[in-house]
Write a protein that holds these residues in place. Structure first.
Motif, PDB file in Angstrom:
ATOM      1  N   CYS A 131      -5.429   1.994   5.660  1.00  0.00           N
ATOM      2  CA  CYS A 131      -6.329   3.187   5.761  1.00  0.00           C
ATOM      3  C   CYS A 131      -7.308   3.746   4.801  1.00  0.00           C
ATOM      4  O   CYS A 131      -7.539   4.718   4.983  1.00  0.00           O
ATOM      5  CB  CYS A 131      -4.908   4.132   4.569  1.00  0.00           C
ATOM      6  SG  CYS A 131      -4.821   2.892   2.865  1.00  0.00           S
ATOM      7  N   HIS A 153      -8.160  -1.179   0.648  1.00  0.00           N
ATOM      8  CA  HIS A 153      -7.218  -1.060   2.371  1.00  0.00           C
ATOM      9  C   HIS A 153      -8.461  -0.896   3.147  1.00  0.00           C
ATOM     10  O   HIS A 153      -8.351  -0.135   4.025  1.00  0.00           O
ATOM     11  CB  HIS A 153      -6.314  -0.502   1.961  1.00  0.00           C
ATOM     12  CG  HIS A 153      -5.164  -1.094   3.217  1.00  0.00           C
ATOM     13  ND1 HIS A 153      -4.111   0.411   3.477  1.00  0.00           N
ATOM     14  CD2 HIS A 153      -4.931  -1.962   4.454  1.00  0.00           C
ATOM     15  CE1 HIS A 153      -3.301  -0.878   4.488  1.00  0.00           C
ATOM     16  NE2 HIS A 153      -4.375  -2.583   4.790  1.00  0.00           N
ATOM     17  N   TRP A 197      -0.131   4.206   1.203  1.00  0.00           N
ATOM     18  CA  TRP A 197       0.086   4.935   2.615  1.00  0.00           C
ATOM     19  C   TRP A 197       0.631   4.391   3.856  1.00  0.00           C
ATOM     20  O   TRP A 197       1.698   4.436   4.479  1.00  0.00           O
ATOM     21  CB  TRP A 197      -0.939   4.957   2.700  1.00  0.00           C
ATOM     22  CG  TRP A 197      -0.775   6.496   1.177  1.00  0.00           C
ATOM     23  CD1 TRP A 197      -1.022   7.430   1.850  1.00  0.00           C
ATOM     24  CD2 TRP A 197      -2.459   6.233   0.334  1.00  0.00           C
ATOM     25  NE1 TRP A 197      -1.961   8.562   0.810  1.00  0.00           N
ATOM     26  CE2 TRP A 197      -2.287   7.325  -0.478  1.00  0.00           C
ATOM     27  CE3 TRP A 197      -2.496   4.994  -0.422  1.00  0.00           C
ATOM     28  CZ2 TRP A 197      -2.325   7.604  -1.374  1.00  0.00           C
ATOM     29  CZ3 TRP A 197      -2.424   5.472  -1.562  1.00  0.00           C
ATOM     30  CH2 TRP A 197      -2.810   6.546  -2.281  1.00  0.00           C
ATOM     31  N   CYS A 198       0.523   2.314   3.127  1.00  0.00           N
ATOM     32  CA  CYS A 198       1.027   1.566   4.728  1.00  0.00           C
ATOM     33  C   CYS A 198       1.889   0.981   4.797  1.00  0.00           C
ATOM     34  O   CYS A 198       2.614   0.232   5.421  1.00  0.00           O
ATOM     35  CB  CYS A 198      -0.473   1.134   5.158  1.00  0.00           C
ATOM     36  SG  CYS A 198      -1.912   2.141   5.287  1.00  0.00           S
ATOM     37  N   CYS A 200       0.605  -1.492  -0.036  1.00  0.00           N
ATOM     38  CA  CYS A 200       0.012   0.399  -0.250  1.00  0.00           C
ATOM     39  C   CYS A 200       1.470   1.395   0.320  1.00  0.00           C
ATOM     40  O   CYS A 200       1.834   1.254   0.996  1.00  0.00           O
ATOM     41  CB  CYS A 200      -1.209  -0.058   0.770  1.00  0.00           C
ATOM     42  SG  CYS A 200      -1.690   1.811   1.474  1.00  0.00           S
TER      43      CYS A 200
END
Ligand SMILES: Cc1cc2nc3c(=O)[nH]c(=O)nc-3n(C[C@H](O)[C@H](O)[C@H](O)COP(=O)(O)OP(=O)(O)OC[C@H]3O[C@@H](n4cnc5c(N)ncnc54)[C@H](O)[C@@H]3O)c2cc1C
Ligand SMILES: [Zn+2]
Lengths: 95, 435
Positions: A61, A57, A8-9, A6
């Motif tokens: 997030c 997700h 973001w994560c 991901c």
């Protein structure tokens, strides 16, 4: 087991995500005819090969991601934000 | 690995009859004479250049369609072209449940017709398919689930199909190993279809192949379709790994591969391909005498005649042509199994496999004409097409022979999507992975 990176994560197990279908389908203009809407809603290329698809997700997030994944090897070529441009690994890839 | 085409033994049409009738007496006679009288169950002809009807895919639906074309509609100029050996597709990969406990009247009528064919299948095919009507029991764990099942049972009974509400006590009597008060999802009761049950899946493939061959159909293995030849309007035949085969009518019956075959003719379908897994434990003495489905998660289990517990659940969750399956589902199903019947924790899983299936946009199948004249599709069976094999075969044969849909499958046309007549049992909307 898929491992999805991901943006973001970071890299997470597939169980944190939910598949949400073909990401190449774009909603027709409001005045498009019935056939265009039926194709948008129901028809899918369903390729054996590279597939551009939505994943959510859910247990992270909660962003919607755009993946380029191979439907036989399950190799993930790219994990993108929804508005990112997609480039497929090879020219013949979409079918 | 498939053998190279030119090394495949072929047999003349006159050898079709040679397998003879099967019966208890025959078995006894063969047992006494050392089992030397058995011969090949179906002929192995080479493809001819042209047939009236070519059926692509030698799974349950392709073979059944050929059998009924020959025996009920008098069309024997038929070939079934299968890329591998008979029986290795989903027809040999499913968990073998047969039932007609649907909600929509069109589906109840279709699957009930199928169940009635199963009840006499062994006589029809002269093949022991081990049809076992041990009952299918769906458990409910909340009042909402109970209401939903009651509504479904009432709908079935209105159409003359067997369905019963079952108390907690009777659930316990039917399934002694069950933990009714498991911590999270206590069992409130169940919904039983006594005539549901299981059928030996391989025997269905072999039985239809043998009977179709005896009726004059060419069942051709190791023959993959690589292209569909058409002109602006009409289908002309198929390109195969064993040459071009011409046909007036081409019928696709390729289960998880319908989209790919249809694309060869320039047709896009309302289908996405997904994998479903199944598991079998080591064999134990009889412990479970119904087909059991568990409400909170998607989990179902039965005991095979060999004694293994056969179980499965939902889709892996994302589209794939990989016939394998991944671990998260294996874990979820094992968890469901031991919540439902804690004793199962003692068993070891012996085998696991996956099958790829057409998931349609409304969860219902397709028995339909296509935009290409002469190209017929039997597909979109999702995870429920095994029980449908006899009815699917008869109604597809009807469509091929008469050019008009069989009344029992009139709701299975492609046009239902654009016209808004989808048949969506779960009410899940146009998400193939949600049905
Ligand atoms: C794990 C699992 C459990 C299931 N459990 C149940 C159940 O309990 N009850 C139930 O009713 N249903 C169940 N199903 C669904 C059921 O198995 C299928 O819907 C049904 O078998 C599909 O029809 P078929 O038998 O014709 O398919 P198949 O047997 O898959 O036949 C299709 C054939 O087409 C061939 N083919 C594909 N491409 C080509 C080509 N290019 N050229 C030539 N041949 C080709 C394939 O090799 C295959 O043999 C289950 C499915 C799975 C995977
Ligand atoms: Zn994230």
């Amino acid at each position: 087991m898929l491992r999805i990176r991901c943006p973001w994560c970071g890299e997470r197990d597939e169980v944190e995500f939910r598949y949400r279908g073909d990401a190449t389908k774009l909603r027709p203009a409001g005045d498009a005819d019935l056939a265009a809407f039926a194709a948008y809603l129901y028809e899918r290329d369903n390729p054996l090969g590279w597939h551009v698809e939505w994943w959510l997700h859910v247990a992270g997030c909660r962003q919607l991601l755009k993946l380029v994944r191979h439907t036989l090897s399950h190799e993930i070529h790219a994990v993108l934000a929804p508005s990112d441009e997609v480039s497929l690994p090879t020219a013949e890839a979409r079918r | 690995m498939p053998a190279a085409p030119d090394t495949i033994p072929t047999h003349s049409r006159s050898e079709r009859e040679s397998s003879g009738g099967y019966s208890g007496w025959r078995l006894l006679r063969e047992a006494i004479t050392g089992h030397r009288g058995w011969s090949r169950a179906w002929a192995k002809p080479a493809p001819r250049p042209r047939y009236r009807v070519v059926i692509v895919g030698g799974g349950g639906h392709g073979l059944a369609t050929a059998f009924y074309l020959a025996t009920q509609y008098g069309i024997t100029d038929v070939a079934v072209l299968e890329r591998g050996p008979i029986g290795l597709g989903n027809v040999g990969r499913n968990t073998t449940f047969v039932r007609s406990n649907y909600f929509h009247p069109q589906n109840i009528r279709f699957y009930e017709f199928s169940l009635q064919q199963w009840e006499k299948l062994e006589q029809t095919l002269n093949f022991n398919a081990m049809v076992s009507q041990r009952g299918t029991l769906n458990l409910f764990h909340t009042e909402a689930q109970r209401d939903l099942f009651t509504r479904r049972a009432n709908q079935m009974r209105l159409l003359g199909v067997d369905a019963e509400a079952v108390s907690r006590e009777r659930v316990k009597a039917l399934v002694p190993l069950i933990d009714l008060d498991n911590g999270r999802y206590p069992v409130l009761g169940g919904f039983l279809q006594p005539r549901g049950g299981t059928v030996r899946h391989d025997a269905v493939a072999w039985g239809y192949a043998r009977a179709a061959s005896a009726a004059g159909v060419d069942v051709i293995e190791q023959c993959e379709i690589t292209g569909i030849v058409r002109d602006a309007k009409r289908v002309k035949g198929v390109e195969t790994t064993r040459g071009f085969v011409g046909a007036d009518i081409v019928c696709l019956a390729v289960a998880g591969h319908s989209s790919r075959l249809a694309a060869m003719a320039g047709v896009t379908l309302p289908i996405e391909t997904h994998v479903l897994q199944a598991f079998v434990t080591e064999a134990v003495k009889p412990v479970l005498d119904v087909v059991l489905t568990y409400g909170p998660s998607h989990f179902y289990v039965s005991q095979s005649d060999k004694g293994g517990l056969v179980y499965g659940g939902g889709l892996d969750g994302y589209n794939t042509y990989g016939q394998r399956g991944t671990l998260p589902m294996a874990e979820e199903l094992a968890a469901s199994a031991v919540t439902l019947m804690p004793g199962l924790a003692r068993l070891r899983v012996l085998r696991q496999w996956g099958g790829v299936m057409d998931m349609t946009m409304d969860g219902s199948p397709l028995i339909t004409r296509t935009p290409v004249d002469g190209l017929i599709l039997n597909g979109g069976w999702c995870y429920g097409g095994f029980k449908a094999i006899p009815a699917g075969g008869i109604t597809t044969a009807h469509l091929i022979a008469t050019g008009a849909p069989h009344p029992l499958a009139a709701h299975m046309g492609l046009e239902r999507f654009a016209s808004g007549h989808t048949v969506d049992e779960r009410g899940a909307g146009p998400y193939p992975y949600a049905h």
